[in-house]
Design an enzyme around this catalytic site. Structure first.
Site, PDB file in Angstrom:
ATOM      1  N   HIS A   2      92.324 150.647  -4.280  1.00 49.67           N
ATOM      2  CA  HIS A   2      91.418 150.580  -5.138  1.00 49.67           C
ATOM      3  C   HIS A   2      90.836 149.735  -5.758  1.00 49.67           C
ATOM      4  O   HIS A   2      90.999 148.553  -5.660  1.00 49.67           O
ATOM      5  CB  HIS A   2      92.929 151.075  -6.587  1.00 49.67           C
ATOM      6  CG  HIS A   2      94.035 151.845  -6.105  1.00 49.67           C
ATOM      7  ND1 HIS A   2      93.222 152.951  -5.865  1.00 49.67           N
ATOM      8  CD2 HIS A   2      94.623 152.040  -5.632  1.00 49.67           C
ATOM      9  CE1 HIS A   2      94.038 153.801  -5.998  1.00 49.67           C
ATOM     10  NE2 HIS A   2      95.416 153.290  -5.429  1.00 49.67           N
ATOM     11  N   HIS A   5     105.934 150.909 -35.996  1.00 49.46           N
ATOM     12  CA  HIS A   5     105.601 149.624 -35.361  1.00 49.46           C
ATOM     13  C   HIS A   5     104.350 150.164 -34.746  1.00 49.46           C
ATOM     14  O   HIS A   5     103.860 150.758 -35.034  1.00 49.46           O
ATOM     15  CB  HIS A   5     106.789 149.524 -34.317  1.00 49.46           C
ATOM     16  CG  HIS A   5     106.414 150.218 -33.158  1.00 49.46           C
ATOM     17  ND1 HIS A   5     107.299 151.535 -32.939  1.00 49.46           N
ATOM     18  CD2 HIS A   5     106.119 149.877 -31.396  1.00 49.46           C
ATOM     19  CE1 HIS A   5     107.236 151.556 -31.630  1.00 49.46           C
ATOM     20  NE2 HIS A   5     106.536 150.927 -31.260  1.00 49.46           N
ATOM     21  N   HIS A  65      94.100 153.884   1.826  1.00 50.27           N
ATOM     22  CA  HIS A  65      93.140 153.284   0.906  1.00 50.27           C
ATOM     23  C   HIS A  65      92.862 152.152   0.236  1.00 50.27           C
ATOM     24  O   HIS A  65      94.397 151.378   0.508  1.00 50.27           O
ATOM     25  CB  HIS A  65      92.727 154.384  -0.334  1.00 50.27           C
ATOM     26  CG  HIS A  65      94.138 154.593  -0.807  1.00 50.27           C
ATOM     27  ND1 HIS A  65      95.498 155.247  -0.662  1.00 50.27           N
ATOM     28  CD2 HIS A  65      94.711 154.942  -1.731  1.00 50.27           C
ATOM     29  CE1 HIS A  65      96.707 155.017  -2.002  1.00 50.27           C
ATOM     30  NE2 HIS A  65      95.699 154.619  -2.540  1.00 50.27           N
ATOM     31  N   HIS A 115     102.309 153.622 -34.484  1.00 51.31           N
ATOM     32  CA  HIS A 115     103.304 154.990 -34.359  1.00 51.31           C
ATOM     33  C   HIS A 115     104.343 154.087 -34.760  1.00 51.31           C
ATOM     34  O   HIS A 115     105.722 153.741 -34.721  1.00 51.31           O
ATOM     35  CB  HIS A 115     102.892 154.987 -33.238  1.00 51.31           C
ATOM     36  CG  HIS A 115     103.091 154.117 -32.072  1.00 51.31           C
ATOM     37  ND1 HIS A 115     102.382 152.934 -32.314  1.00 51.31           N
ATOM     38  CD2 HIS A 115     103.911 153.685 -31.103  1.00 51.31           C
ATOM     39  CE1 HIS A 115     102.762 151.708 -31.372  1.00 51.31           C
ATOM     40  NE2 HIS A 115     103.721 152.423 -30.351  1.00 51.31           N
ATOM     41  N   HIS A 146     101.719 147.509 -31.945  1.00 48.16           N
ATOM     42  CA  HIS A 146     101.857 145.905 -30.784  1.00 48.16           C
ATOM     43  C   HIS A 146     100.108 145.865 -30.630  1.00 48.16           C
ATOM     44  O   HIS A 146      99.530 146.325 -31.277  1.00 48.16           O
ATOM     45  CB  HIS A 146     101.663 146.933 -29.225  1.00 48.16           C
ATOM     46  CG  HIS A 146     103.120 147.851 -29.013  1.00 48.16           C
ATOM     47  ND1 HIS A 146     104.245 147.348 -29.527  1.00 48.16           N
ATOM     48  CD2 HIS A 146     102.909 149.333 -29.496  1.00 48.16           C
ATOM     49  CE1 HIS A 146     105.161 148.078 -29.189  1.00 48.16           C
ATOM     50  NE2 HIS A 146     104.646 149.534 -29.239  1.00 48.16           N
ATOM     51  N   GLU A 171      99.803 151.047 -25.568  1.00 43.88           N
ATOM     52  CA  GLU A 171     101.085 151.838 -24.811  1.00 43.88           C
ATOM     53  C   GLU A 171     100.467 153.274 -24.847  1.00 43.88           C
ATOM     54  O   GLU A 171      99.994 153.819 -25.300  1.00 43.88           O
ATOM     55  CB  GLU A 171     101.073 152.042 -26.763  1.00 43.88           C
ATOM     56  CG  GLU A 171     102.894 152.660 -25.560  1.00 43.88           C
ATOM     57  CD  GLU A 171     103.706 152.747 -27.064  1.00 43.88           C
ATOM     58  OE1 GLU A 171     105.154 151.659 -27.319  1.00 43.88           O
ATOM     59  OE2 GLU A 171     104.617 154.048 -27.465  1.00 43.88           O
ATOM     60  N   ARG A 193     112.391 155.463 -32.983  1.00 45.60           N
ATOM     61  CA  ARG A 193     111.938 154.118 -32.056  1.00 45.60           C
ATOM     62  C   ARG A 193     111.357 153.907 -33.912  1.00 45.60           C
ATOM     63  O   ARG A 193     110.446 154.657 -33.715  1.00 45.60           O
ATOM     64  CB  ARG A 193     111.465 153.954 -30.701  1.00 45.60           C
ATOM     65  CG  ARG A 193     110.198 153.047 -30.543  1.00 45.60           C
ATOM     66  CD  ARG A 193     110.959 151.324 -30.546  1.00 45.60           C
ATOM     67  NE  ARG A 193     110.509 150.812 -30.110  1.00 45.60           N
ATOM     68  CZ  ARG A 193     109.623 149.773 -30.541  1.00 45.60           C
ATOM     69  NH1 ARG A 193     110.520 149.423 -32.976  1.00 45.60           N
ATOM     70  NH2 ARG A 193     109.464 148.625 -29.853  1.00 45.60           N
ATOM     71  N   GLU A 222      97.431 148.127  -8.901  1.00 47.61           N
ATOM     72  CA  GLU A 222      97.746 149.451  -9.188  1.00 47.61           C
ATOM     73  C   GLU A 222      99.365 148.721  -9.422  1.00 47.61           C
ATOM     74  O   GLU A 222      99.859 148.727  -8.602  1.00 47.61           O
ATOM     75  CB  GLU A 222      97.727 150.202  -8.088  1.00 47.61           C
ATOM     76  CG  GLU A 222      98.851 151.632  -7.874  1.00 47.61           C
ATOM     77  CD  GLU A 222      98.269 152.429  -6.706  1.00 47.61           C
ATOM     78  OE1 GLU A 222      99.544 152.760  -6.268  1.00 47.61           O
ATOM     79  OE2 GLU A 222      97.309 152.017  -6.136  1.00 47.61           O
ATOM     80  N   GLU A 226     109.330 143.357 -25.544  1.00 48.07           N
ATOM     81  CA  GLU A 226     109.512 144.235 -26.131  1.00 48.07           C
ATOM     82  C   GLU A 226     109.793 143.416 -27.838  1.00 48.07           C
ATOM     83  O   GLU A 226     109.504 143.954 -29.143  1.00 48.07           O
ATOM     84  CB  GLU A 226     110.728 145.219 -26.315  1.00 48.07           C
ATOM     85  CG  GLU A 226     110.473 146.203 -24.898  1.00 48.07           C
ATOM     86  CD  GLU A 226     111.693 146.623 -24.628  1.00 48.07           C
ATOM     87  OE1 GLU A 226     111.594 148.169 -25.274  1.00 48.07           O
ATOM     88  OE2 GLU A 226     112.775 146.174 -24.583  1.00 48.07           O
ATOM     89  N   HIS A 258      96.287 149.977   1.678  1.00 42.65           N
ATOM     90  CA  HIS A 258      98.036 150.993   1.593  1.00 42.65           C
ATOM     91  C   HIS A 258      97.777 152.092   1.419  1.00 42.65           C
ATOM     92  O   HIS A 258      96.938 153.128   1.497  1.00 42.65           O
ATOM     93  CB  HIS A 258      98.567 149.850  -0.451  1.00 42.65           C
ATOM     94  CG  HIS A 258      98.166 150.598  -1.271  1.00 42.65           C
ATOM     95  ND1 HIS A 258      96.635 150.222  -1.585  1.00 42.65           N
ATOM     96  CD2 HIS A 258      98.445 151.981  -2.079  1.00 42.65           C
ATOM     97  CE1 HIS A 258      96.602 150.925  -2.794  1.00 42.65           C
ATOM     98  NE2 HIS A 258      97.265 151.622  -3.170  1.00 42.65           N
TER      99      HIS A 258
END
Length: 407
Positions: free
Chosen positions: A301, A120, A299, A165, A122, A126, A117, A306, A188, A345
């Site tokens: 968050h 590059h 529960h 990276h 971003h 990541e 890969r 999530e 991407e 959930h």
């Protein structure tokens, strides 16, 4: 009809009969869900996708507790477009595929042995979880110091926004990994690629920058060929390190499976956030394993949405969205799930093998609120007046958080 053709035809017909019989047996073992609960709904005699319906019985025939128009909270990587290169392939689930997913986008990537890969960076952070095989990762931190490490199944890495990276598949069979980016709109094609930049800088500027003749850059490769490309499998990690270059003091990788898990009767939980993986400032994660019959307790968050990725097994998730809205979704390996901020959930293992999945959050820390613990920590008389439940229920409440129950 000549004898040979007739024989072939009869063999095909016999095979079809056997296949139909086998289908009936299979259908008997696990009947296709129908939108009928014995009192409401009805059968579905018309065109339908039986494979999908077997995978999603709680969508075809929702529990009576489901209500309202909560948006879709499930998408499968199996339904994503695959982009192929000479060194492997990749596919993604972003907000384009799963509209509700505003905080995180996911990428499933496979690199063959030696597959690269390309170098590059971003705008987004990541985060990665190794699913299979081995890979070598490199990075350059903001202090100009290099990082290099080999990672394998269960390991993580995190590259902050703007940190350049690379990733390369190692022997014997390359690797596969899940990438998570801290923006649902990530794509991407928005990556800053080394080859792409070189193609869009005048040769005389490149020559001035690097101190070489301009014709050095007369035969640059096409960025279309470089995104994921075949390369030579690197040797020992020590030989790949740059001897006279400064080494980064930042740890961009982490051994998640090596963490001591929270172990309960029904399974285990491993939590990795900036308290254990300091550089991961925008993604917090939990790796959950549920034994058959166990479930992630009721529960919610309090810090963010999530985003889930299912690694093994099968299960179902019920989500409560307030205002009388609730929906249930079924999941298998390779599926993505999503729970918007603060919605209550549960996740239950509905199969005969362990259900393993990742919970990811756009946050520097992991946080959840247990329904059981909340009620146990509230004056009993107040709870009883709300729910009109007896002392047996009140005594069953647990003041200690139990992330996994049953099993």
């Amino acid at each position: 009809m000549n004898p040979i053709t007739r024989r072939n035809f009869m063999a095909f017909a016999a095979g079809g009969t056997v296949a139909l019989a086998a289908g009936k047996v299979h259908a008997h073992e696990k009947p296709i869900a129908q939108p009928w609960n014995g009192q409401r709904g009805g059968t579905d005699p018309g065109p339908h996708n039986s494979l999908r319906e077997k995978e999603n019985p709680d969508i075809v025939n929702p529990p009576a507790t489901d209500s309202g128009t909560l948006p879709n909270l499930r998408f499968s990587f199996s339904d994503s477009h695959v982009r192929k290169g000479s060194g492997g392939w990749t596919r993604q689930v972003t907000q384009r595929e799963l509209g509700i997913s505003t905080t995180i986008a996911g990428v499933d990537m496979r690199l063959n042995t030696g597959g690269i890969r390309e170098l590059h960076w971003h705008k987004e952070g990541e985060w990665a979880y190794m699913l299979y095989g081995k890979a070598r990762i490199t990075a350059l931190d903001v202090d100009g110091s290099g990082f290099i490490d080999d990672v394998s199944k269960g390991d993580l890495w995190y590259f902050p926004p703007g940190v350049p990276h690379s990733i390369q598949g190692l022997g014997p069979d390359g690797c596969e990994f899940l990438l998570a980016f801290d923006s649902g709109n990530f794509d991407e094609d928005s990556t800053f690629l080394l080859s792409d930049w070189f193609k869009h800088v005048p040769p005389d500027i490149l020559a001035k920058n690097f101190g070489v003749p301009a014709d050095t850059f007369s035969k640059l490769p096409s960025p279309q060929d470089e995104y994921i490309f075949s390369g030579k499998t690197p040797g020992d990690l020590r030989h790949d390190a740059i001897a006279d270059a400064p080494k980064s003091t930042r740890a961009f990788s982490h051994r998640m499976l090596a963490q001591t898990p929270i172990t309960l009767k029904g399974g285990t939980v491993r939590i990795t956030d900036s308290s254990t993986f300091k550089i991961s400032k925008t993604i917090a994660a939990a790796l959950v394993e549920l034994q058959p019959g166990a479930m992630r307790e009721l529960h919610w968050h309090p810090n963010n949405d999530e985003w889930q990725y299912y690694l093994e097994g099968q299960g179902r998730m019920g989500v409560f969205a307030s205002s009388g809205q609730a929906r249930t979704f079924d999941f298998q390996a390779g599926d993505v799930g999503y729970v918007p901020f603060a919605m209550g959930h549960y996740i239950e293992n509905t199969g005969g093998k362990p259900l393993i999945f990742l919970e990811l959050f756009k946050s520097d820390h992991y946080a959840d609120i247990s329904l059981n613990q909340w009620l146990a920590s509230t004056p009993p008389a107040l709870v009883k007046q709300h729910l009109q439940l007896d002392d047996t229920f009140m005594q069953a409440l647990n003041k200690n958080k139990t992330p996994i129950v049953g099993g």
